[in-house]
Design an enzyme around this catalytic site. Sequence first.
Site, mmCIF file in Angstrom:
data_model
loop_
_atom_site.group_PDB
_atom_site.id
_atom_site.type_symbol
_atom_site.label_atom_id
_atom_site.label_comp_id
_atom_site.label_asym_id
_atom_site.label_seq_id
_atom_site.Cartn_x
_atom_site.Cartn_y
_atom_site.Cartn_z
ATOM 1 N N LYS A 1 5.354 -7.360 2.824
ATOM 2 C CA LYS A 1 4.101 -7.623 3.545
ATOM 3 C C LYS A 1 3.763 -9.119 3.545
ATOM 4 O O LYS A 1 2.727 -9.559 3.031
ATOM 5 C CB LYS A 1 2.931 -6.833 2.949
ATOM 6 C CG LYS A 1 3.080 -5.323 3.087
ATOM 7 C CD LYS A 1 1.798 -4.580 2.766
ATOM 8 C CE LYS A 1 1.929 -3.091 2.890
ATOM 9 N NZ LYS A 1 2.758 -2.470 1.835
HETATM 10 O O1 6AU Z 1 3.362 7.862 -0.946
HETATM 11 P P1 6AU Z 1 2.712 6.802 -1.827
HETATM 12 O O2 6AU Z 1 1.227 6.739 -1.646
HETATM 13 O O3 6AU Z 1 3.094 6.953 -3.274
HETATM 14 O O4 6AU Z 1 3.338 5.403 -1.390
HETATM 15 C C1 6AU Z 1 3.139 4.842 -0.124
HETATM 16 C C2 6AU Z 1 3.930 3.554 0.034
HETATM 17 C C3 6AU Z 1 3.556 2.443 -0.924
HETATM 18 C C4 6AU Z 1 2.669 1.520 -0.116
HETATM 19 O O5 6AU Z 1 2.813 0.164 -0.527
HETATM 20 C C5 6AU Z 1 3.189 1.710 1.297
HETATM 21 O O6 6AU Z 1 3.738 3.041 1.360
HETATM 22 N N1 6AU Z 1 2.153 1.595 2.362
HETATM 23 C C6 6AU Z 1 2.328 0.740 3.475
HETATM 24 C C7 6AU Z 1 3.582 0.104 3.826
HETATM 25 C C8 6AU Z 1 4.833 0.825 3.850
HETATM 26 O O7 6AU Z 1 3.589 -0.998 4.269
HETATM 27 C C9 6AU Z 1 1.311 0.544 4.365
HETATM 28 C C10 6AU Z 1 0.150 1.340 4.288
HETATM 29 O O8 6AU Z 1 -0.724 1.269 5.141
HETATM 30 N N2 6AU Z 1 0.046 2.230 3.259
HETATM 31 C C11 6AU Z 1 1.015 2.382 2.303
HETATM 32 O O9 6AU Z 1 0.844 3.238 1.425
HETATM 33 O O10 6AU Z 1 4.754 1.789 -1.286
#
Ligand code: 6AU
Length: 477
Positions: free
Chosen positions: A308
Amino acid sequence: MVSSYEQQRKELALKLFQISAFKFGSYTLKSGEISPVYFDLRVIISHPDVMENLTNLMLLFIKEKEIQCDQLCGVPYTALPLATLLSVKMKQPMLIRRKEAKTYGTKKLIEGKFQDQETCLIIEDVVTTGSSIIETTNDLRNENLEVEDAIVVVDREQGGKDNLTKNGIRMHSLFTLPYFLEILKDEGKIEDDMIKTIKDYISKSTEKKEVKKSATRLQMTFSSRAEIAKNEAAKELFKIMEAKKSNLCLAADVTKSDEILNLAESLGPFICVLKTHVDIVEDFSENFVNSLKALAKKHNFMIMEDRKFADIGNTVALQFSKGIYKISEWCDLVTAHSLPGDGLLKGLKEVIKNKEKIGIFMLTEMSSDGHLMSQDYSNKTMQMIANYSDIVAGIVAQSSQFTENQPELIQLTPGCKLDETGDNLGQKYNTPEFLVKEKGADIAVVGRGIIESKNPVEVAKTYRERLWNSYEERIKY
Ligand code: 6AU
C-alpha cells in the site's frame, strides 16, 4: 380514468420541461460522454405544485399497475421526498436506506420499522443503468425484505430495464425520453434539428449498449479476459485462475517466515495469489523470499506484497526497489494508494520498466468501517488508472468501481468470511457469494477466515469452491 391519466401525464411532461427538469443542448455526463439531453429532477423540490402533480400521477400509476406493497423506499436522494409524499398519501410506511452505515450506535443501513418478508416498492427519479436501484435493493434484501417492483419517473432507456430484470426487479416508468420528444414536438416546443440529434444519440447509445452487452466484465470468462489484459501480470493471473479454477487470494498475515512458507506449501494448490505484508515478518531474509518464490512456481500462484504505497514518486520508487526488502525483486503484484496523485504511479513505473511482469493493484475503496475513500475519490482513482494500463493490473475495492466496461482489470476484494461478523478493529466481512455475484469481485482475499481455522486446508478448499462456483454462476447470465 385512462384519459384523465393521459391528460395529467402530458401536462406534467410539459411542466417538467418548463422548470428545466430536463433540457436539450450539449451536456457532459458524469461518465465524460456528451449528451444532447440532460435530466435533473432535483429541481422539483422548488416547485411544490409539480411535486403534488407528480405524486398524484404516481398514485394513479401504482393503482393502474395493481402494485401491492407493505413498505416504500426512495433511492437516495432525489426520490426521497417523492417516496415521503407517496407514503403519506397511500398511508403506507416507508423506509430510508442510508448511503453508508453509521459508524456509531446501531450501525443500521435501513431506517424504519419492518418485518421479515415484507414487500418493499422502490421509488426512483431517473434510471440510466439501474445500478442505484440494484444497490438499494441489495441492502433491502439483506434485511430479508422482498423487492419486486420499482417505479421510476424517467427511464433514459440505456439498459436499466434489462439490468433490473436480471436482478428480479420489474421496472415501471412514467416517462421515457421518446415520449417527451413526442409531446414537445406536438406543442412546437422543440426544433426538428434537435429531435434528429437526440434520435441519433438514442440509436447510437443503443448500438453501444449492444456491443457492451456482448462483453460486460461480469459475464466474461477469465480466459477471455486474459486475451485482452494490457498488463502482463494481469494476463498471467487470469490464466492461473482459469487453470487452477481458483479465485482465492490468501492473506498470509503471520509473523514468522516459516509460518508463511508452511501456508504456501499446504494451501498453494488451492489459491491463485498469496498476499504478504512483509513488514510484519520478524525474521525476514533473502532465503525466505527465494523459498517463497520456489513454492509459487511449484504450486502456480502469484505473490502479492500488500505494501500500500502512499508517498511521492521518488520515495515509492526507493521503497519499492531498495531497503531491506527489495520488494520489486520478488513480488509479482503490489498494492498502492492513489492519494498522492499519479506521480506515485510514475515512480513505480520507473522501477517496473525493467520487470514487465509486475502488476499494480490500486486501492479505490477499503473494507474497514469509516474509511475516507468517497465515491468521488474512487472515480478519480479510476480516471488516473486509465493512463497507466500497462502497469496497473486491477483495483482493490469493495464493489465494482468501473465506470466503463473494463474487463482487462481485475477486482480484488478483501473482507471475505463464511460468517460475516467483523473483528473488533473495524474490519467488515461478506460471504464469497455476495462479493462475487453482487459486488463484482473477481478475486476475494481471505486471511483470518482460513489461517485461524482449525483445519486451514479444508477451509481453504471450501472458500475456493464457493468463490469459484459463484464466478461460474455469474458468467452464466
Ligand atoms: O481476511 P482478513 O481480515 O484476516 O485479512 C484481510 C487482508 C489483510 C488486509 O491488510 C487486506 O486484506 N485488506 C486490503 C488490501 C488487500 O489491500 C484492503 C482493504 O480494504 N481491506 C483489507 O482487509 O491483509
